[in-house]
Design a protein around this motif. Structure first.
Motif, mmCIF file in Angstrom:
data_model
loop_
_atom_site.group_PDB
_atom_site.id
_atom_site.type_symbol
_atom_site.label_atom_id
_atom_site.label_comp_id
_atom_site.label_asym_id
_atom_site.label_seq_id
_atom_site.Cartn_x
_atom_site.Cartn_y
_atom_site.Cartn_z
ATOM 1 N N PRO A 83 -19.662 46.838 5.573
ATOM 2 C CA PRO A 83 -19.467 45.929 4.229
ATOM 3 C C PRO A 83 -17.704 46.484 4.458
ATOM 4 O O PRO A 83 -16.963 45.405 3.951
ATOM 5 C CB PRO A 83 -19.963 46.509 3.143
ATOM 6 N N SER A 84 -17.551 47.038 4.584
ATOM 7 C CA SER A 84 -16.233 47.672 4.750
ATOM 8 C C SER A 84 -15.030 46.371 4.771
ATOM 9 O O SER A 84 -13.824 45.837 5.179
ATOM 10 C CB SER A 84 -15.795 48.954 4.967
ATOM 11 N N TYR A 85 -15.595 46.129 6.510
ATOM 12 C CA TYR A 85 -15.126 44.938 7.490
ATOM 13 C C TYR A 85 -14.918 43.318 6.734
ATOM 14 O O TYR A 85 -13.606 43.419 6.065
ATOM 15 C CB TYR A 85 -15.520 44.684 8.261
ATOM 16 N N HIS A 86 -15.646 42.999 5.799
ATOM 17 C CA HIS A 86 -15.735 42.124 5.004
ATOM 18 C C HIS A 86 -14.901 42.415 3.959
ATOM 19 O O HIS A 86 -14.450 41.224 2.637
ATOM 20 C CB HIS A 86 -16.817 41.540 4.375
ATOM 21 N N ALA A 87 -14.942 43.493 3.136
ATOM 22 C CA ALA A 87 -14.106 43.738 1.582
ATOM 23 C C ALA A 87 -12.896 43.760 2.189
ATOM 24 O O ALA A 87 -11.888 43.405 1.442
ATOM 25 C CB ALA A 87 -14.592 44.993 0.977
ATOM 26 N N LEU A 88 -11.920 44.497 3.368
ATOM 27 C CA LEU A 88 -10.463 44.026 3.532
ATOM 28 C C LEU A 88 -10.596 42.449 3.546
ATOM 29 O O LEU A 88 -9.486 42.462 3.297
ATOM 30 C CB LEU A 88 -10.978 45.153 5.264
ATOM 31 N N SER A 89 -11.338 41.762 4.515
ATOM 32 C CA SER A 89 -10.753 40.655 5.190
ATOM 33 C C SER A 89 -10.262 39.748 3.601
ATOM 34 O O SER A 89 -9.635 38.949 3.550
ATOM 35 C CB SER A 89 -12.246 40.103 5.690
#
Ligand SMILES: O=C(O)CCC(=O)C(=O)O
Length: 310
Positions: A83-89
């Motif tokens: 989820p963090s990858y997608h939130a950051l993107s």
């Protein structure tokens, strides 16, 4: 401050850098939403390059790495895996800014390996992943009566120098916290044409007051380069008390902006003219004596890690 009239060889045009000294807690979802608010606030203030702190989506500490870890490979991971990858993107795309996404605990794609890394993901203004950096030097220290920390009990190291090209501006290097103590990384990055060294970090209340500012200034002074160090805010009811004091240092080694301990965004416009005038005034790059000592900017240097996403 000087303003560029002609493009610098290393920084094509001024870039506004923001370090977000974020207060994080134990709730990963809440940390991610809070990071988003602050990234958008920084972008609203004009920042084009935004930095989050080390382990911004979790508490910092060996006990927490496995339970907060996300799998980043194969890249792009699914939303469930990271989820963090997608939130950051999404944050980078919403902010239309380059985002050095602090760091997050990463789990090796092979769960049986039980390997974890401390990993920074760097996104472009369209939300695309540009690079990732796994902390190369793990934080293993023992100062009796003060602080003992052994990241290597739980984490595995990364294996490369991380350089990231930002097409409109130039090149930056990203490394994490303890990595700042190793001048070789900074020198190699500088010799490869970077205009800034970016360190998400989380120093403590023993080494922070002693070395944090000094290290930022030392790396800037040795290399005549901008340095940014981005800490979490100090949260006294957490198990790790971060030093805070996120700061930006200019190529003359002056600390141009520095936070206190609480949550804060510090910003500065990085300018090619400042780099150029520093390097012209004190021309280290043409005065080196590689006939007397070796050039650590050359030779066998690893810029690729086959195990790293991207
Ligand atoms: O080098 C230090 O004193 C602190 C480093 C650190 O906190 C880290 O690598 O996370």
């Amino acid at each position: 401050m000087a303003t560029s009239t002609t493009p610098s060889p290393v920084l094509k045009k001024p870039v506004k850098l923001a370090c977000i000294q974020l207060a994080s807690g134990t709730d990963k979802g809440a940390n991610l939403s809070h990071a988003r608010e602050k990234v958008l606030e920084a972008a609203k203030g004009g920042a084009n390059l935004i930095v989050l702190p080390e382990c911004f989506n979790s508490p910092y500490g060996c006990d927490y790495f496995p339970s907060y870890a996300e799998t980043l490979l194969p890249s792009p991971p699914s939303k469930d895996q990271s989820p963090s990858y997608h939130a950051l993107s999404s944050m980078a795309a919403e902010a239309k800014a380059y985002l050095v996404g602090g760091s997050i605990p990463e789990a090796d794609p092979d769960p049986s390996s039980k390997k974890y890394y401390n990993t920074s993901l760097i996104f472009g203004p369209d939300g695309a992943l540009l690079a990732s950096h796994r902390k190369v030097h793990l934080f293993d220290i023992d100062i009796p009566g003060k602080i003992t920390f052994r990241e290597s009990d739980v984490l595995s190291p990364g294996n490369k120098v991380t350089l990231v090209d930002l097409p409109e501006y130039g090149r930056i290097a990203v490394a994490i916290c303890y990595d700042v103590r190793f001048p070789e990384l900074a020198t190699i990055a500088t010799r490869r044409g970077c205009f800034a060294l970016i360190y998400p970090g989380a120093f403590n209340l023993t080494t922070g007051p002693l070395h944090w500012r000094l290290l930022g200034q030392a790396r800037a002074m040795d290399n005549q380069i901008y340095v940014a160090m981005c800490s979490p805010a100090r949260v006294m009811d957490s198990t790790y008390h971060a030093y805070g004091h996120s700061l930006i240092v200019d190529p003359m080694a002056q600390v141009v902006t520095e936070a206190a301990e609480a949550e804060e965004i510090v910003t500065w416009e990085l300018d090619g003219a400042r780099l150029d005038e520093t390097r012209k005034g004190i021309p280290l790059s043409t005065q080196r004596r590689f006939d007397v000592y070796p050039d650590i900017g050359e030779g066998k240097i690893s810029f690729e890690d086959p195990n790293v996403p991207k």
